[in-house]
Write a protein that holds these residues in place. Sequence first.
Motif, mmCIF file in Angstrom:
data_model
loop_
_atom_site.group_PDB
_atom_site.id
_atom_site.type_symbol
_atom_site.label_atom_id
_atom_site.label_comp_id
_atom_site.label_asym_id
_atom_site.label_seq_id
_atom_site.Cartn_x
_atom_site.Cartn_y
_atom_site.Cartn_z
ATOM 1 N N PRO A 229 2.392 69.674 55.581
ATOM 2 C CA PRO A 229 2.665 68.871 54.342
ATOM 3 C C PRO A 229 4.030 68.591 54.240
ATOM 4 C CG PRO A 229 1.461 70.568 53.697
ATOM 5 C CD PRO A 229 1.648 70.818 55.145
ATOM 6 N N ALA A 230 5.172 69.241 54.881
ATOM 7 C CA ALA A 230 6.620 68.873 54.907
ATOM 8 C C ALA A 230 6.694 67.644 55.830
ATOM 9 C CB ALA A 230 7.384 70.305 55.488
ATOM 10 N N LEU A 231 5.924 67.784 56.987
ATOM 11 C CA LEU A 231 6.147 66.591 57.960
ATOM 12 C C LEU A 231 5.644 65.284 57.298
ATOM 13 C CD1 LEU A 231 5.289 68.171 61.427
ATOM 14 C CD2 LEU A 231 7.737 67.351 60.511
ATOM 15 N N ILE A 232 4.505 65.310 56.558
ATOM 16 C CA ILE A 232 3.920 64.158 55.830
ATOM 17 C C ILE A 232 4.996 63.685 54.706
ATOM 18 C CG2 ILE A 232 2.382 63.386 54.163
ATOM 19 C CD1 ILE A 232 0.294 64.951 55.881
ATOM 20 N N GLY A 233 5.608 64.587 54.149
ATOM 21 C CA GLY A 233 6.401 64.165 53.157
ATOM 22 C C GLY A 233 7.493 63.454 53.583
ATOM 23 N N VAL A 234 8.249 64.057 54.819
ATOM 24 C CA VAL A 234 9.367 63.471 55.442
ATOM 25 C C VAL A 234 8.981 61.991 56.168
ATOM 26 C CG1 VAL A 234 11.299 63.785 57.224
ATOM 27 C CG2 VAL A 234 10.614 65.692 55.651
ATOM 28 N N VAL A 235 8.017 62.018 56.752
ATOM 29 C CA VAL A 235 7.703 60.934 57.653
ATOM 30 C C VAL A 235 6.997 59.771 56.757
ATOM 31 C CG1 VAL A 235 6.260 60.022 59.451
ATOM 32 C CG2 VAL A 235 7.284 62.273 59.683
ATOM 33 N N TRP A 236 6.226 59.800 55.967
ATOM 34 C CA TRP A 236 5.359 58.733 55.275
ATOM 35 C C TRP A 236 5.902 58.833 53.897
ATOM 36 C CZ3 TRP A 236 0.687 60.899 58.171
ATOM 37 C CH2 TRP A 236 0.452 60.189 59.437
ATOM 38 N N LEU A 237 6.198 59.947 53.039
ATOM 39 C CA LEU A 237 6.405 59.762 51.572
ATOM 40 C C LEU A 237 7.882 59.683 51.118
ATOM 41 C CD1 LEU A 237 3.630 62.333 50.304
ATOM 42 C CD2 LEU A 237 3.656 59.927 50.625
ATOM 43 N N GLY A 238 8.657 59.440 52.129
ATOM 44 C CA GLY A 238 10.233 59.236 51.990
ATOM 45 C C GLY A 238 11.103 60.363 51.146
ATOM 46 N N ASP A 239 10.457 61.676 51.657
ATOM 47 C CA ASP A 239 11.307 62.748 51.022
ATOM 48 C C ASP A 239 12.602 62.957 52.097
ATOM 49 O OD1 ASP A 239 9.376 63.478 49.324
ATOM 50 O OD2 ASP A 239 8.432 65.048 50.635
ATOM 51 N N ARG A 240 13.893 62.971 51.360
ATOM 52 C CA ARG A 240 14.890 63.310 52.033
ATOM 53 C C ARG A 240 15.620 64.428 51.509
ATOM 54 N NH1 ARG A 240 12.388 60.587 55.021
ATOM 55 N NH2 ARG A 240 12.475 58.575 55.577
ATOM 56 N N THR A 241 16.828 64.547 52.452
ATOM 57 C CA THR A 241 17.634 65.647 51.944
ATOM 58 C C THR A 241 19.064 64.923 51.244
ATOM 59 O OG1 THR A 241 19.107 65.647 53.853
ATOM 60 C CG2 THR A 241 17.166 67.028 53.895
ATOM 61 N N ARG A 242 19.911 65.613 50.786
ATOM 62 C CA ARG A 242 21.275 65.232 50.183
ATOM 63 C C ARG A 242 21.979 64.659 51.469
ATOM 64 N NH1 ARG A 242 23.247 69.491 45.650
ATOM 65 N NH2 ARG A 242 21.417 69.076 44.296
ATOM 66 N N GLU A 243 22.962 63.530 51.216
ATOM 67 C CA GLU A 243 23.568 63.009 52.282
ATOM 68 C C GLU A 243 24.219 64.093 53.356
ATOM 69 O OE1 GLU A 243 24.695 59.777 54.482
ATOM 70 O OE2 GLU A 243 23.360 59.962 52.785
ATOM 71 N N GLY A 244 24.196 64.047 54.512
ATOM 72 C CA GLY A 244 24.710 65.029 55.377
ATOM 73 C C GLY A 244 24.213 66.379 55.518
ATOM 74 N N LEU A 245 23.272 66.677 54.776
ATOM 75 C CA LEU A 245 22.760 68.067 54.813
ATOM 76 C C LEU A 245 21.368 68.274 55.127
ATOM 77 C CD1 LEU A 245 24.082 69.278 51.204
ATOM 78 C CD2 LEU A 245 25.153 69.598 53.205
ATOM 79 N N ALA A 246 20.875 67.358 56.147
ATOM 80 C CA ALA A 246 19.421 67.700 56.601
ATOM 81 C C ALA A 246 19.401 68.811 57.664
ATOM 82 C CB ALA A 246 19.259 66.314 57.680
ATOM 83 N N TRP A 247 20.779 69.122 58.217
ATOM 84 C CA TRP A 247 20.444 70.169 58.973
ATOM 85 C C TRP A 247 20.395 71.703 58.208
ATOM 86 C CZ3 TRP A 247 24.396 74.258 58.375
ATOM 87 C CH2 TRP A 247 25.436 73.740 57.397
ATOM 88 N N LEU A 248 20.989 71.598 57.163
ATOM 89 C CA LEU A 248 20.988 72.800 56.184
ATOM 90 C C LEU A 248 19.439 72.911 55.678
ATOM 91 C CD1 LEU A 248 22.352 75.014 54.817
ATOM 92 C CD2 LEU A 248 22.848 73.625 52.797
ATOM 93 N N ALA A 249 18.845 71.799 55.462
ATOM 94 C CA ALA A 249 17.581 71.754 54.643
ATOM 95 C C ALA A 249 16.568 72.106 55.860
ATOM 96 C CB ALA A 249 17.079 70.423 54.401
ATOM 97 N N VAL A 250 16.714 71.895 56.965
ATOM 98 C CA VAL A 250 15.821 72.307 58.002
ATOM 99 C C VAL A 250 16.249 73.715 58.417
ATOM 100 C CG1 VAL A 250 15.474 72.324 60.799
ATOM 101 C CG2 VAL A 250 15.810 70.150 59.281
ATOM 102 N N LEU A 251 17.399 74.217 58.503
ATOM 103 C CA LEU A 251 17.598 75.846 58.747
ATOM 104 C C LEU A 251 17.186 76.418 57.449
ATOM 105 C CD1 LEU A 251 19.103 77.883 60.309
ATOM 106 C CD2 LEU A 251 21.129 77.509 58.914
ATOM 107 N N GLY A 252 17.064 76.116 56.182
ATOM 108 C CA GLY A 252 16.752 76.904 54.933
ATOM 109 C C GLY A 252 15.193 77.114 55.034
ATOM 110 N N PHE A 253 14.547 75.684 55.489
ATOM 111 C CA PHE A 253 13.178 75.948 55.628
ATOM 112 C C PHE A 253 12.653 76.773 56.440
ATOM 113 C CE2 PHE A 253 9.061 74.317 57.472
ATOM 114 C CZ PHE A 253 8.335 74.054 56.191
ATOM 115 N N ALA A 254 13.270 76.648 57.827
ATOM 116 C CA ALA A 254 12.843 77.675 58.910
ATOM 117 C C ALA A 254 13.136 79.043 58.594
ATOM 118 C CB ALA A 254 13.388 77.335 60.227
ATOM 119 N N VAL A 255 14.217 79.259 57.847
ATOM 120 C CA VAL A 255 14.662 80.988 57.557
ATOM 121 C C VAL A 255 13.642 81.323 56.256
ATOM 122 C CG1 VAL A 255 16.517 82.021 56.155
ATOM 123 C CG2 VAL A 255 17.139 80.688 58.033
#
Length: 277
Positions: A229-255
């Motif tokens: 579902p996370a991949l579908i949200g990012v790839v097809w539904l336009g889910d994004r992170t705050r500017e410049g914080l994509a790395w923090l979102a990926v790390l937080g999700f994984a953790v």
Amino acid sequence: MVCALGAAVCFGTATVLQAIAARAAAARGRGGDAALLLRALRQWRYLAGLALDGLGFLLQIAALRSVPIYAVGAALAASLAVTAVAASRLLRTRLSGVEWAAVGVVCAGLAMLGLASGTEGEESGPAGLDWAMLATAAGVLLLGALAGRLTGRARALLLGLGAGFGFGVVEVSVRLIDSLDPYDLLRDPAAYALLLGGGAAFLLLTSALQRGSVTTSTAGMVIGETVGPALIGVVWLGDRTREGLAWLAVLGFAVAVAGALALARFGEAPEPATGEA
């Protein structure tokens, strides 16, 4: 994000309350599943657990309509941390140092996600995504039938994955529903995908917890309901992170997901350490 965390608290606490009520009902007499359920329904803890499940579902829907799917999925997986803490208090279950550390890891991951998450995407996805969700929900039932032919850890893992896929269908389908008008809902494949996916997920998870390893099936469920579902949200539904914080979102999700996997044995509240109901 507050709604997602609220849903996690509701689901995690409900698990422990229902476990206490079910064990008390089992201690009061013998009988089949129906008799056990009737005795459990007479207890306020079980009814409170059901009410919390209902409230948690409403909060989940509200969260999915306002924040990215990846944040909601990670928060729901964190309900295992809530169950672990509640079980340590209400069931006097002893958590190891590693498990307490895992609770802290989950909280840290969610904090990172909260800081990095942007707003809900506004895209509707490619044409036919709603029908694809309906087909996936039907596939979950087929996966359950296939898993029934297996034994041991493979059966538990496949059932858990199937349940996770079903819950994932619910998460995506909520985002695909454009109108709550009854006439529109009757014509919307996403609405049927939500109902079929949720029902199939519940059946598979119940079967997995009753006849297989709780840890294995819950781990499979966490993976199934978060990554896809996370991949579908990012790839097809336009889910994004705050500017410049994509790395923090990926790390937080994984953790957060890794911490939840470390607490997978709390997919079903464990027996009390003292042996008391």
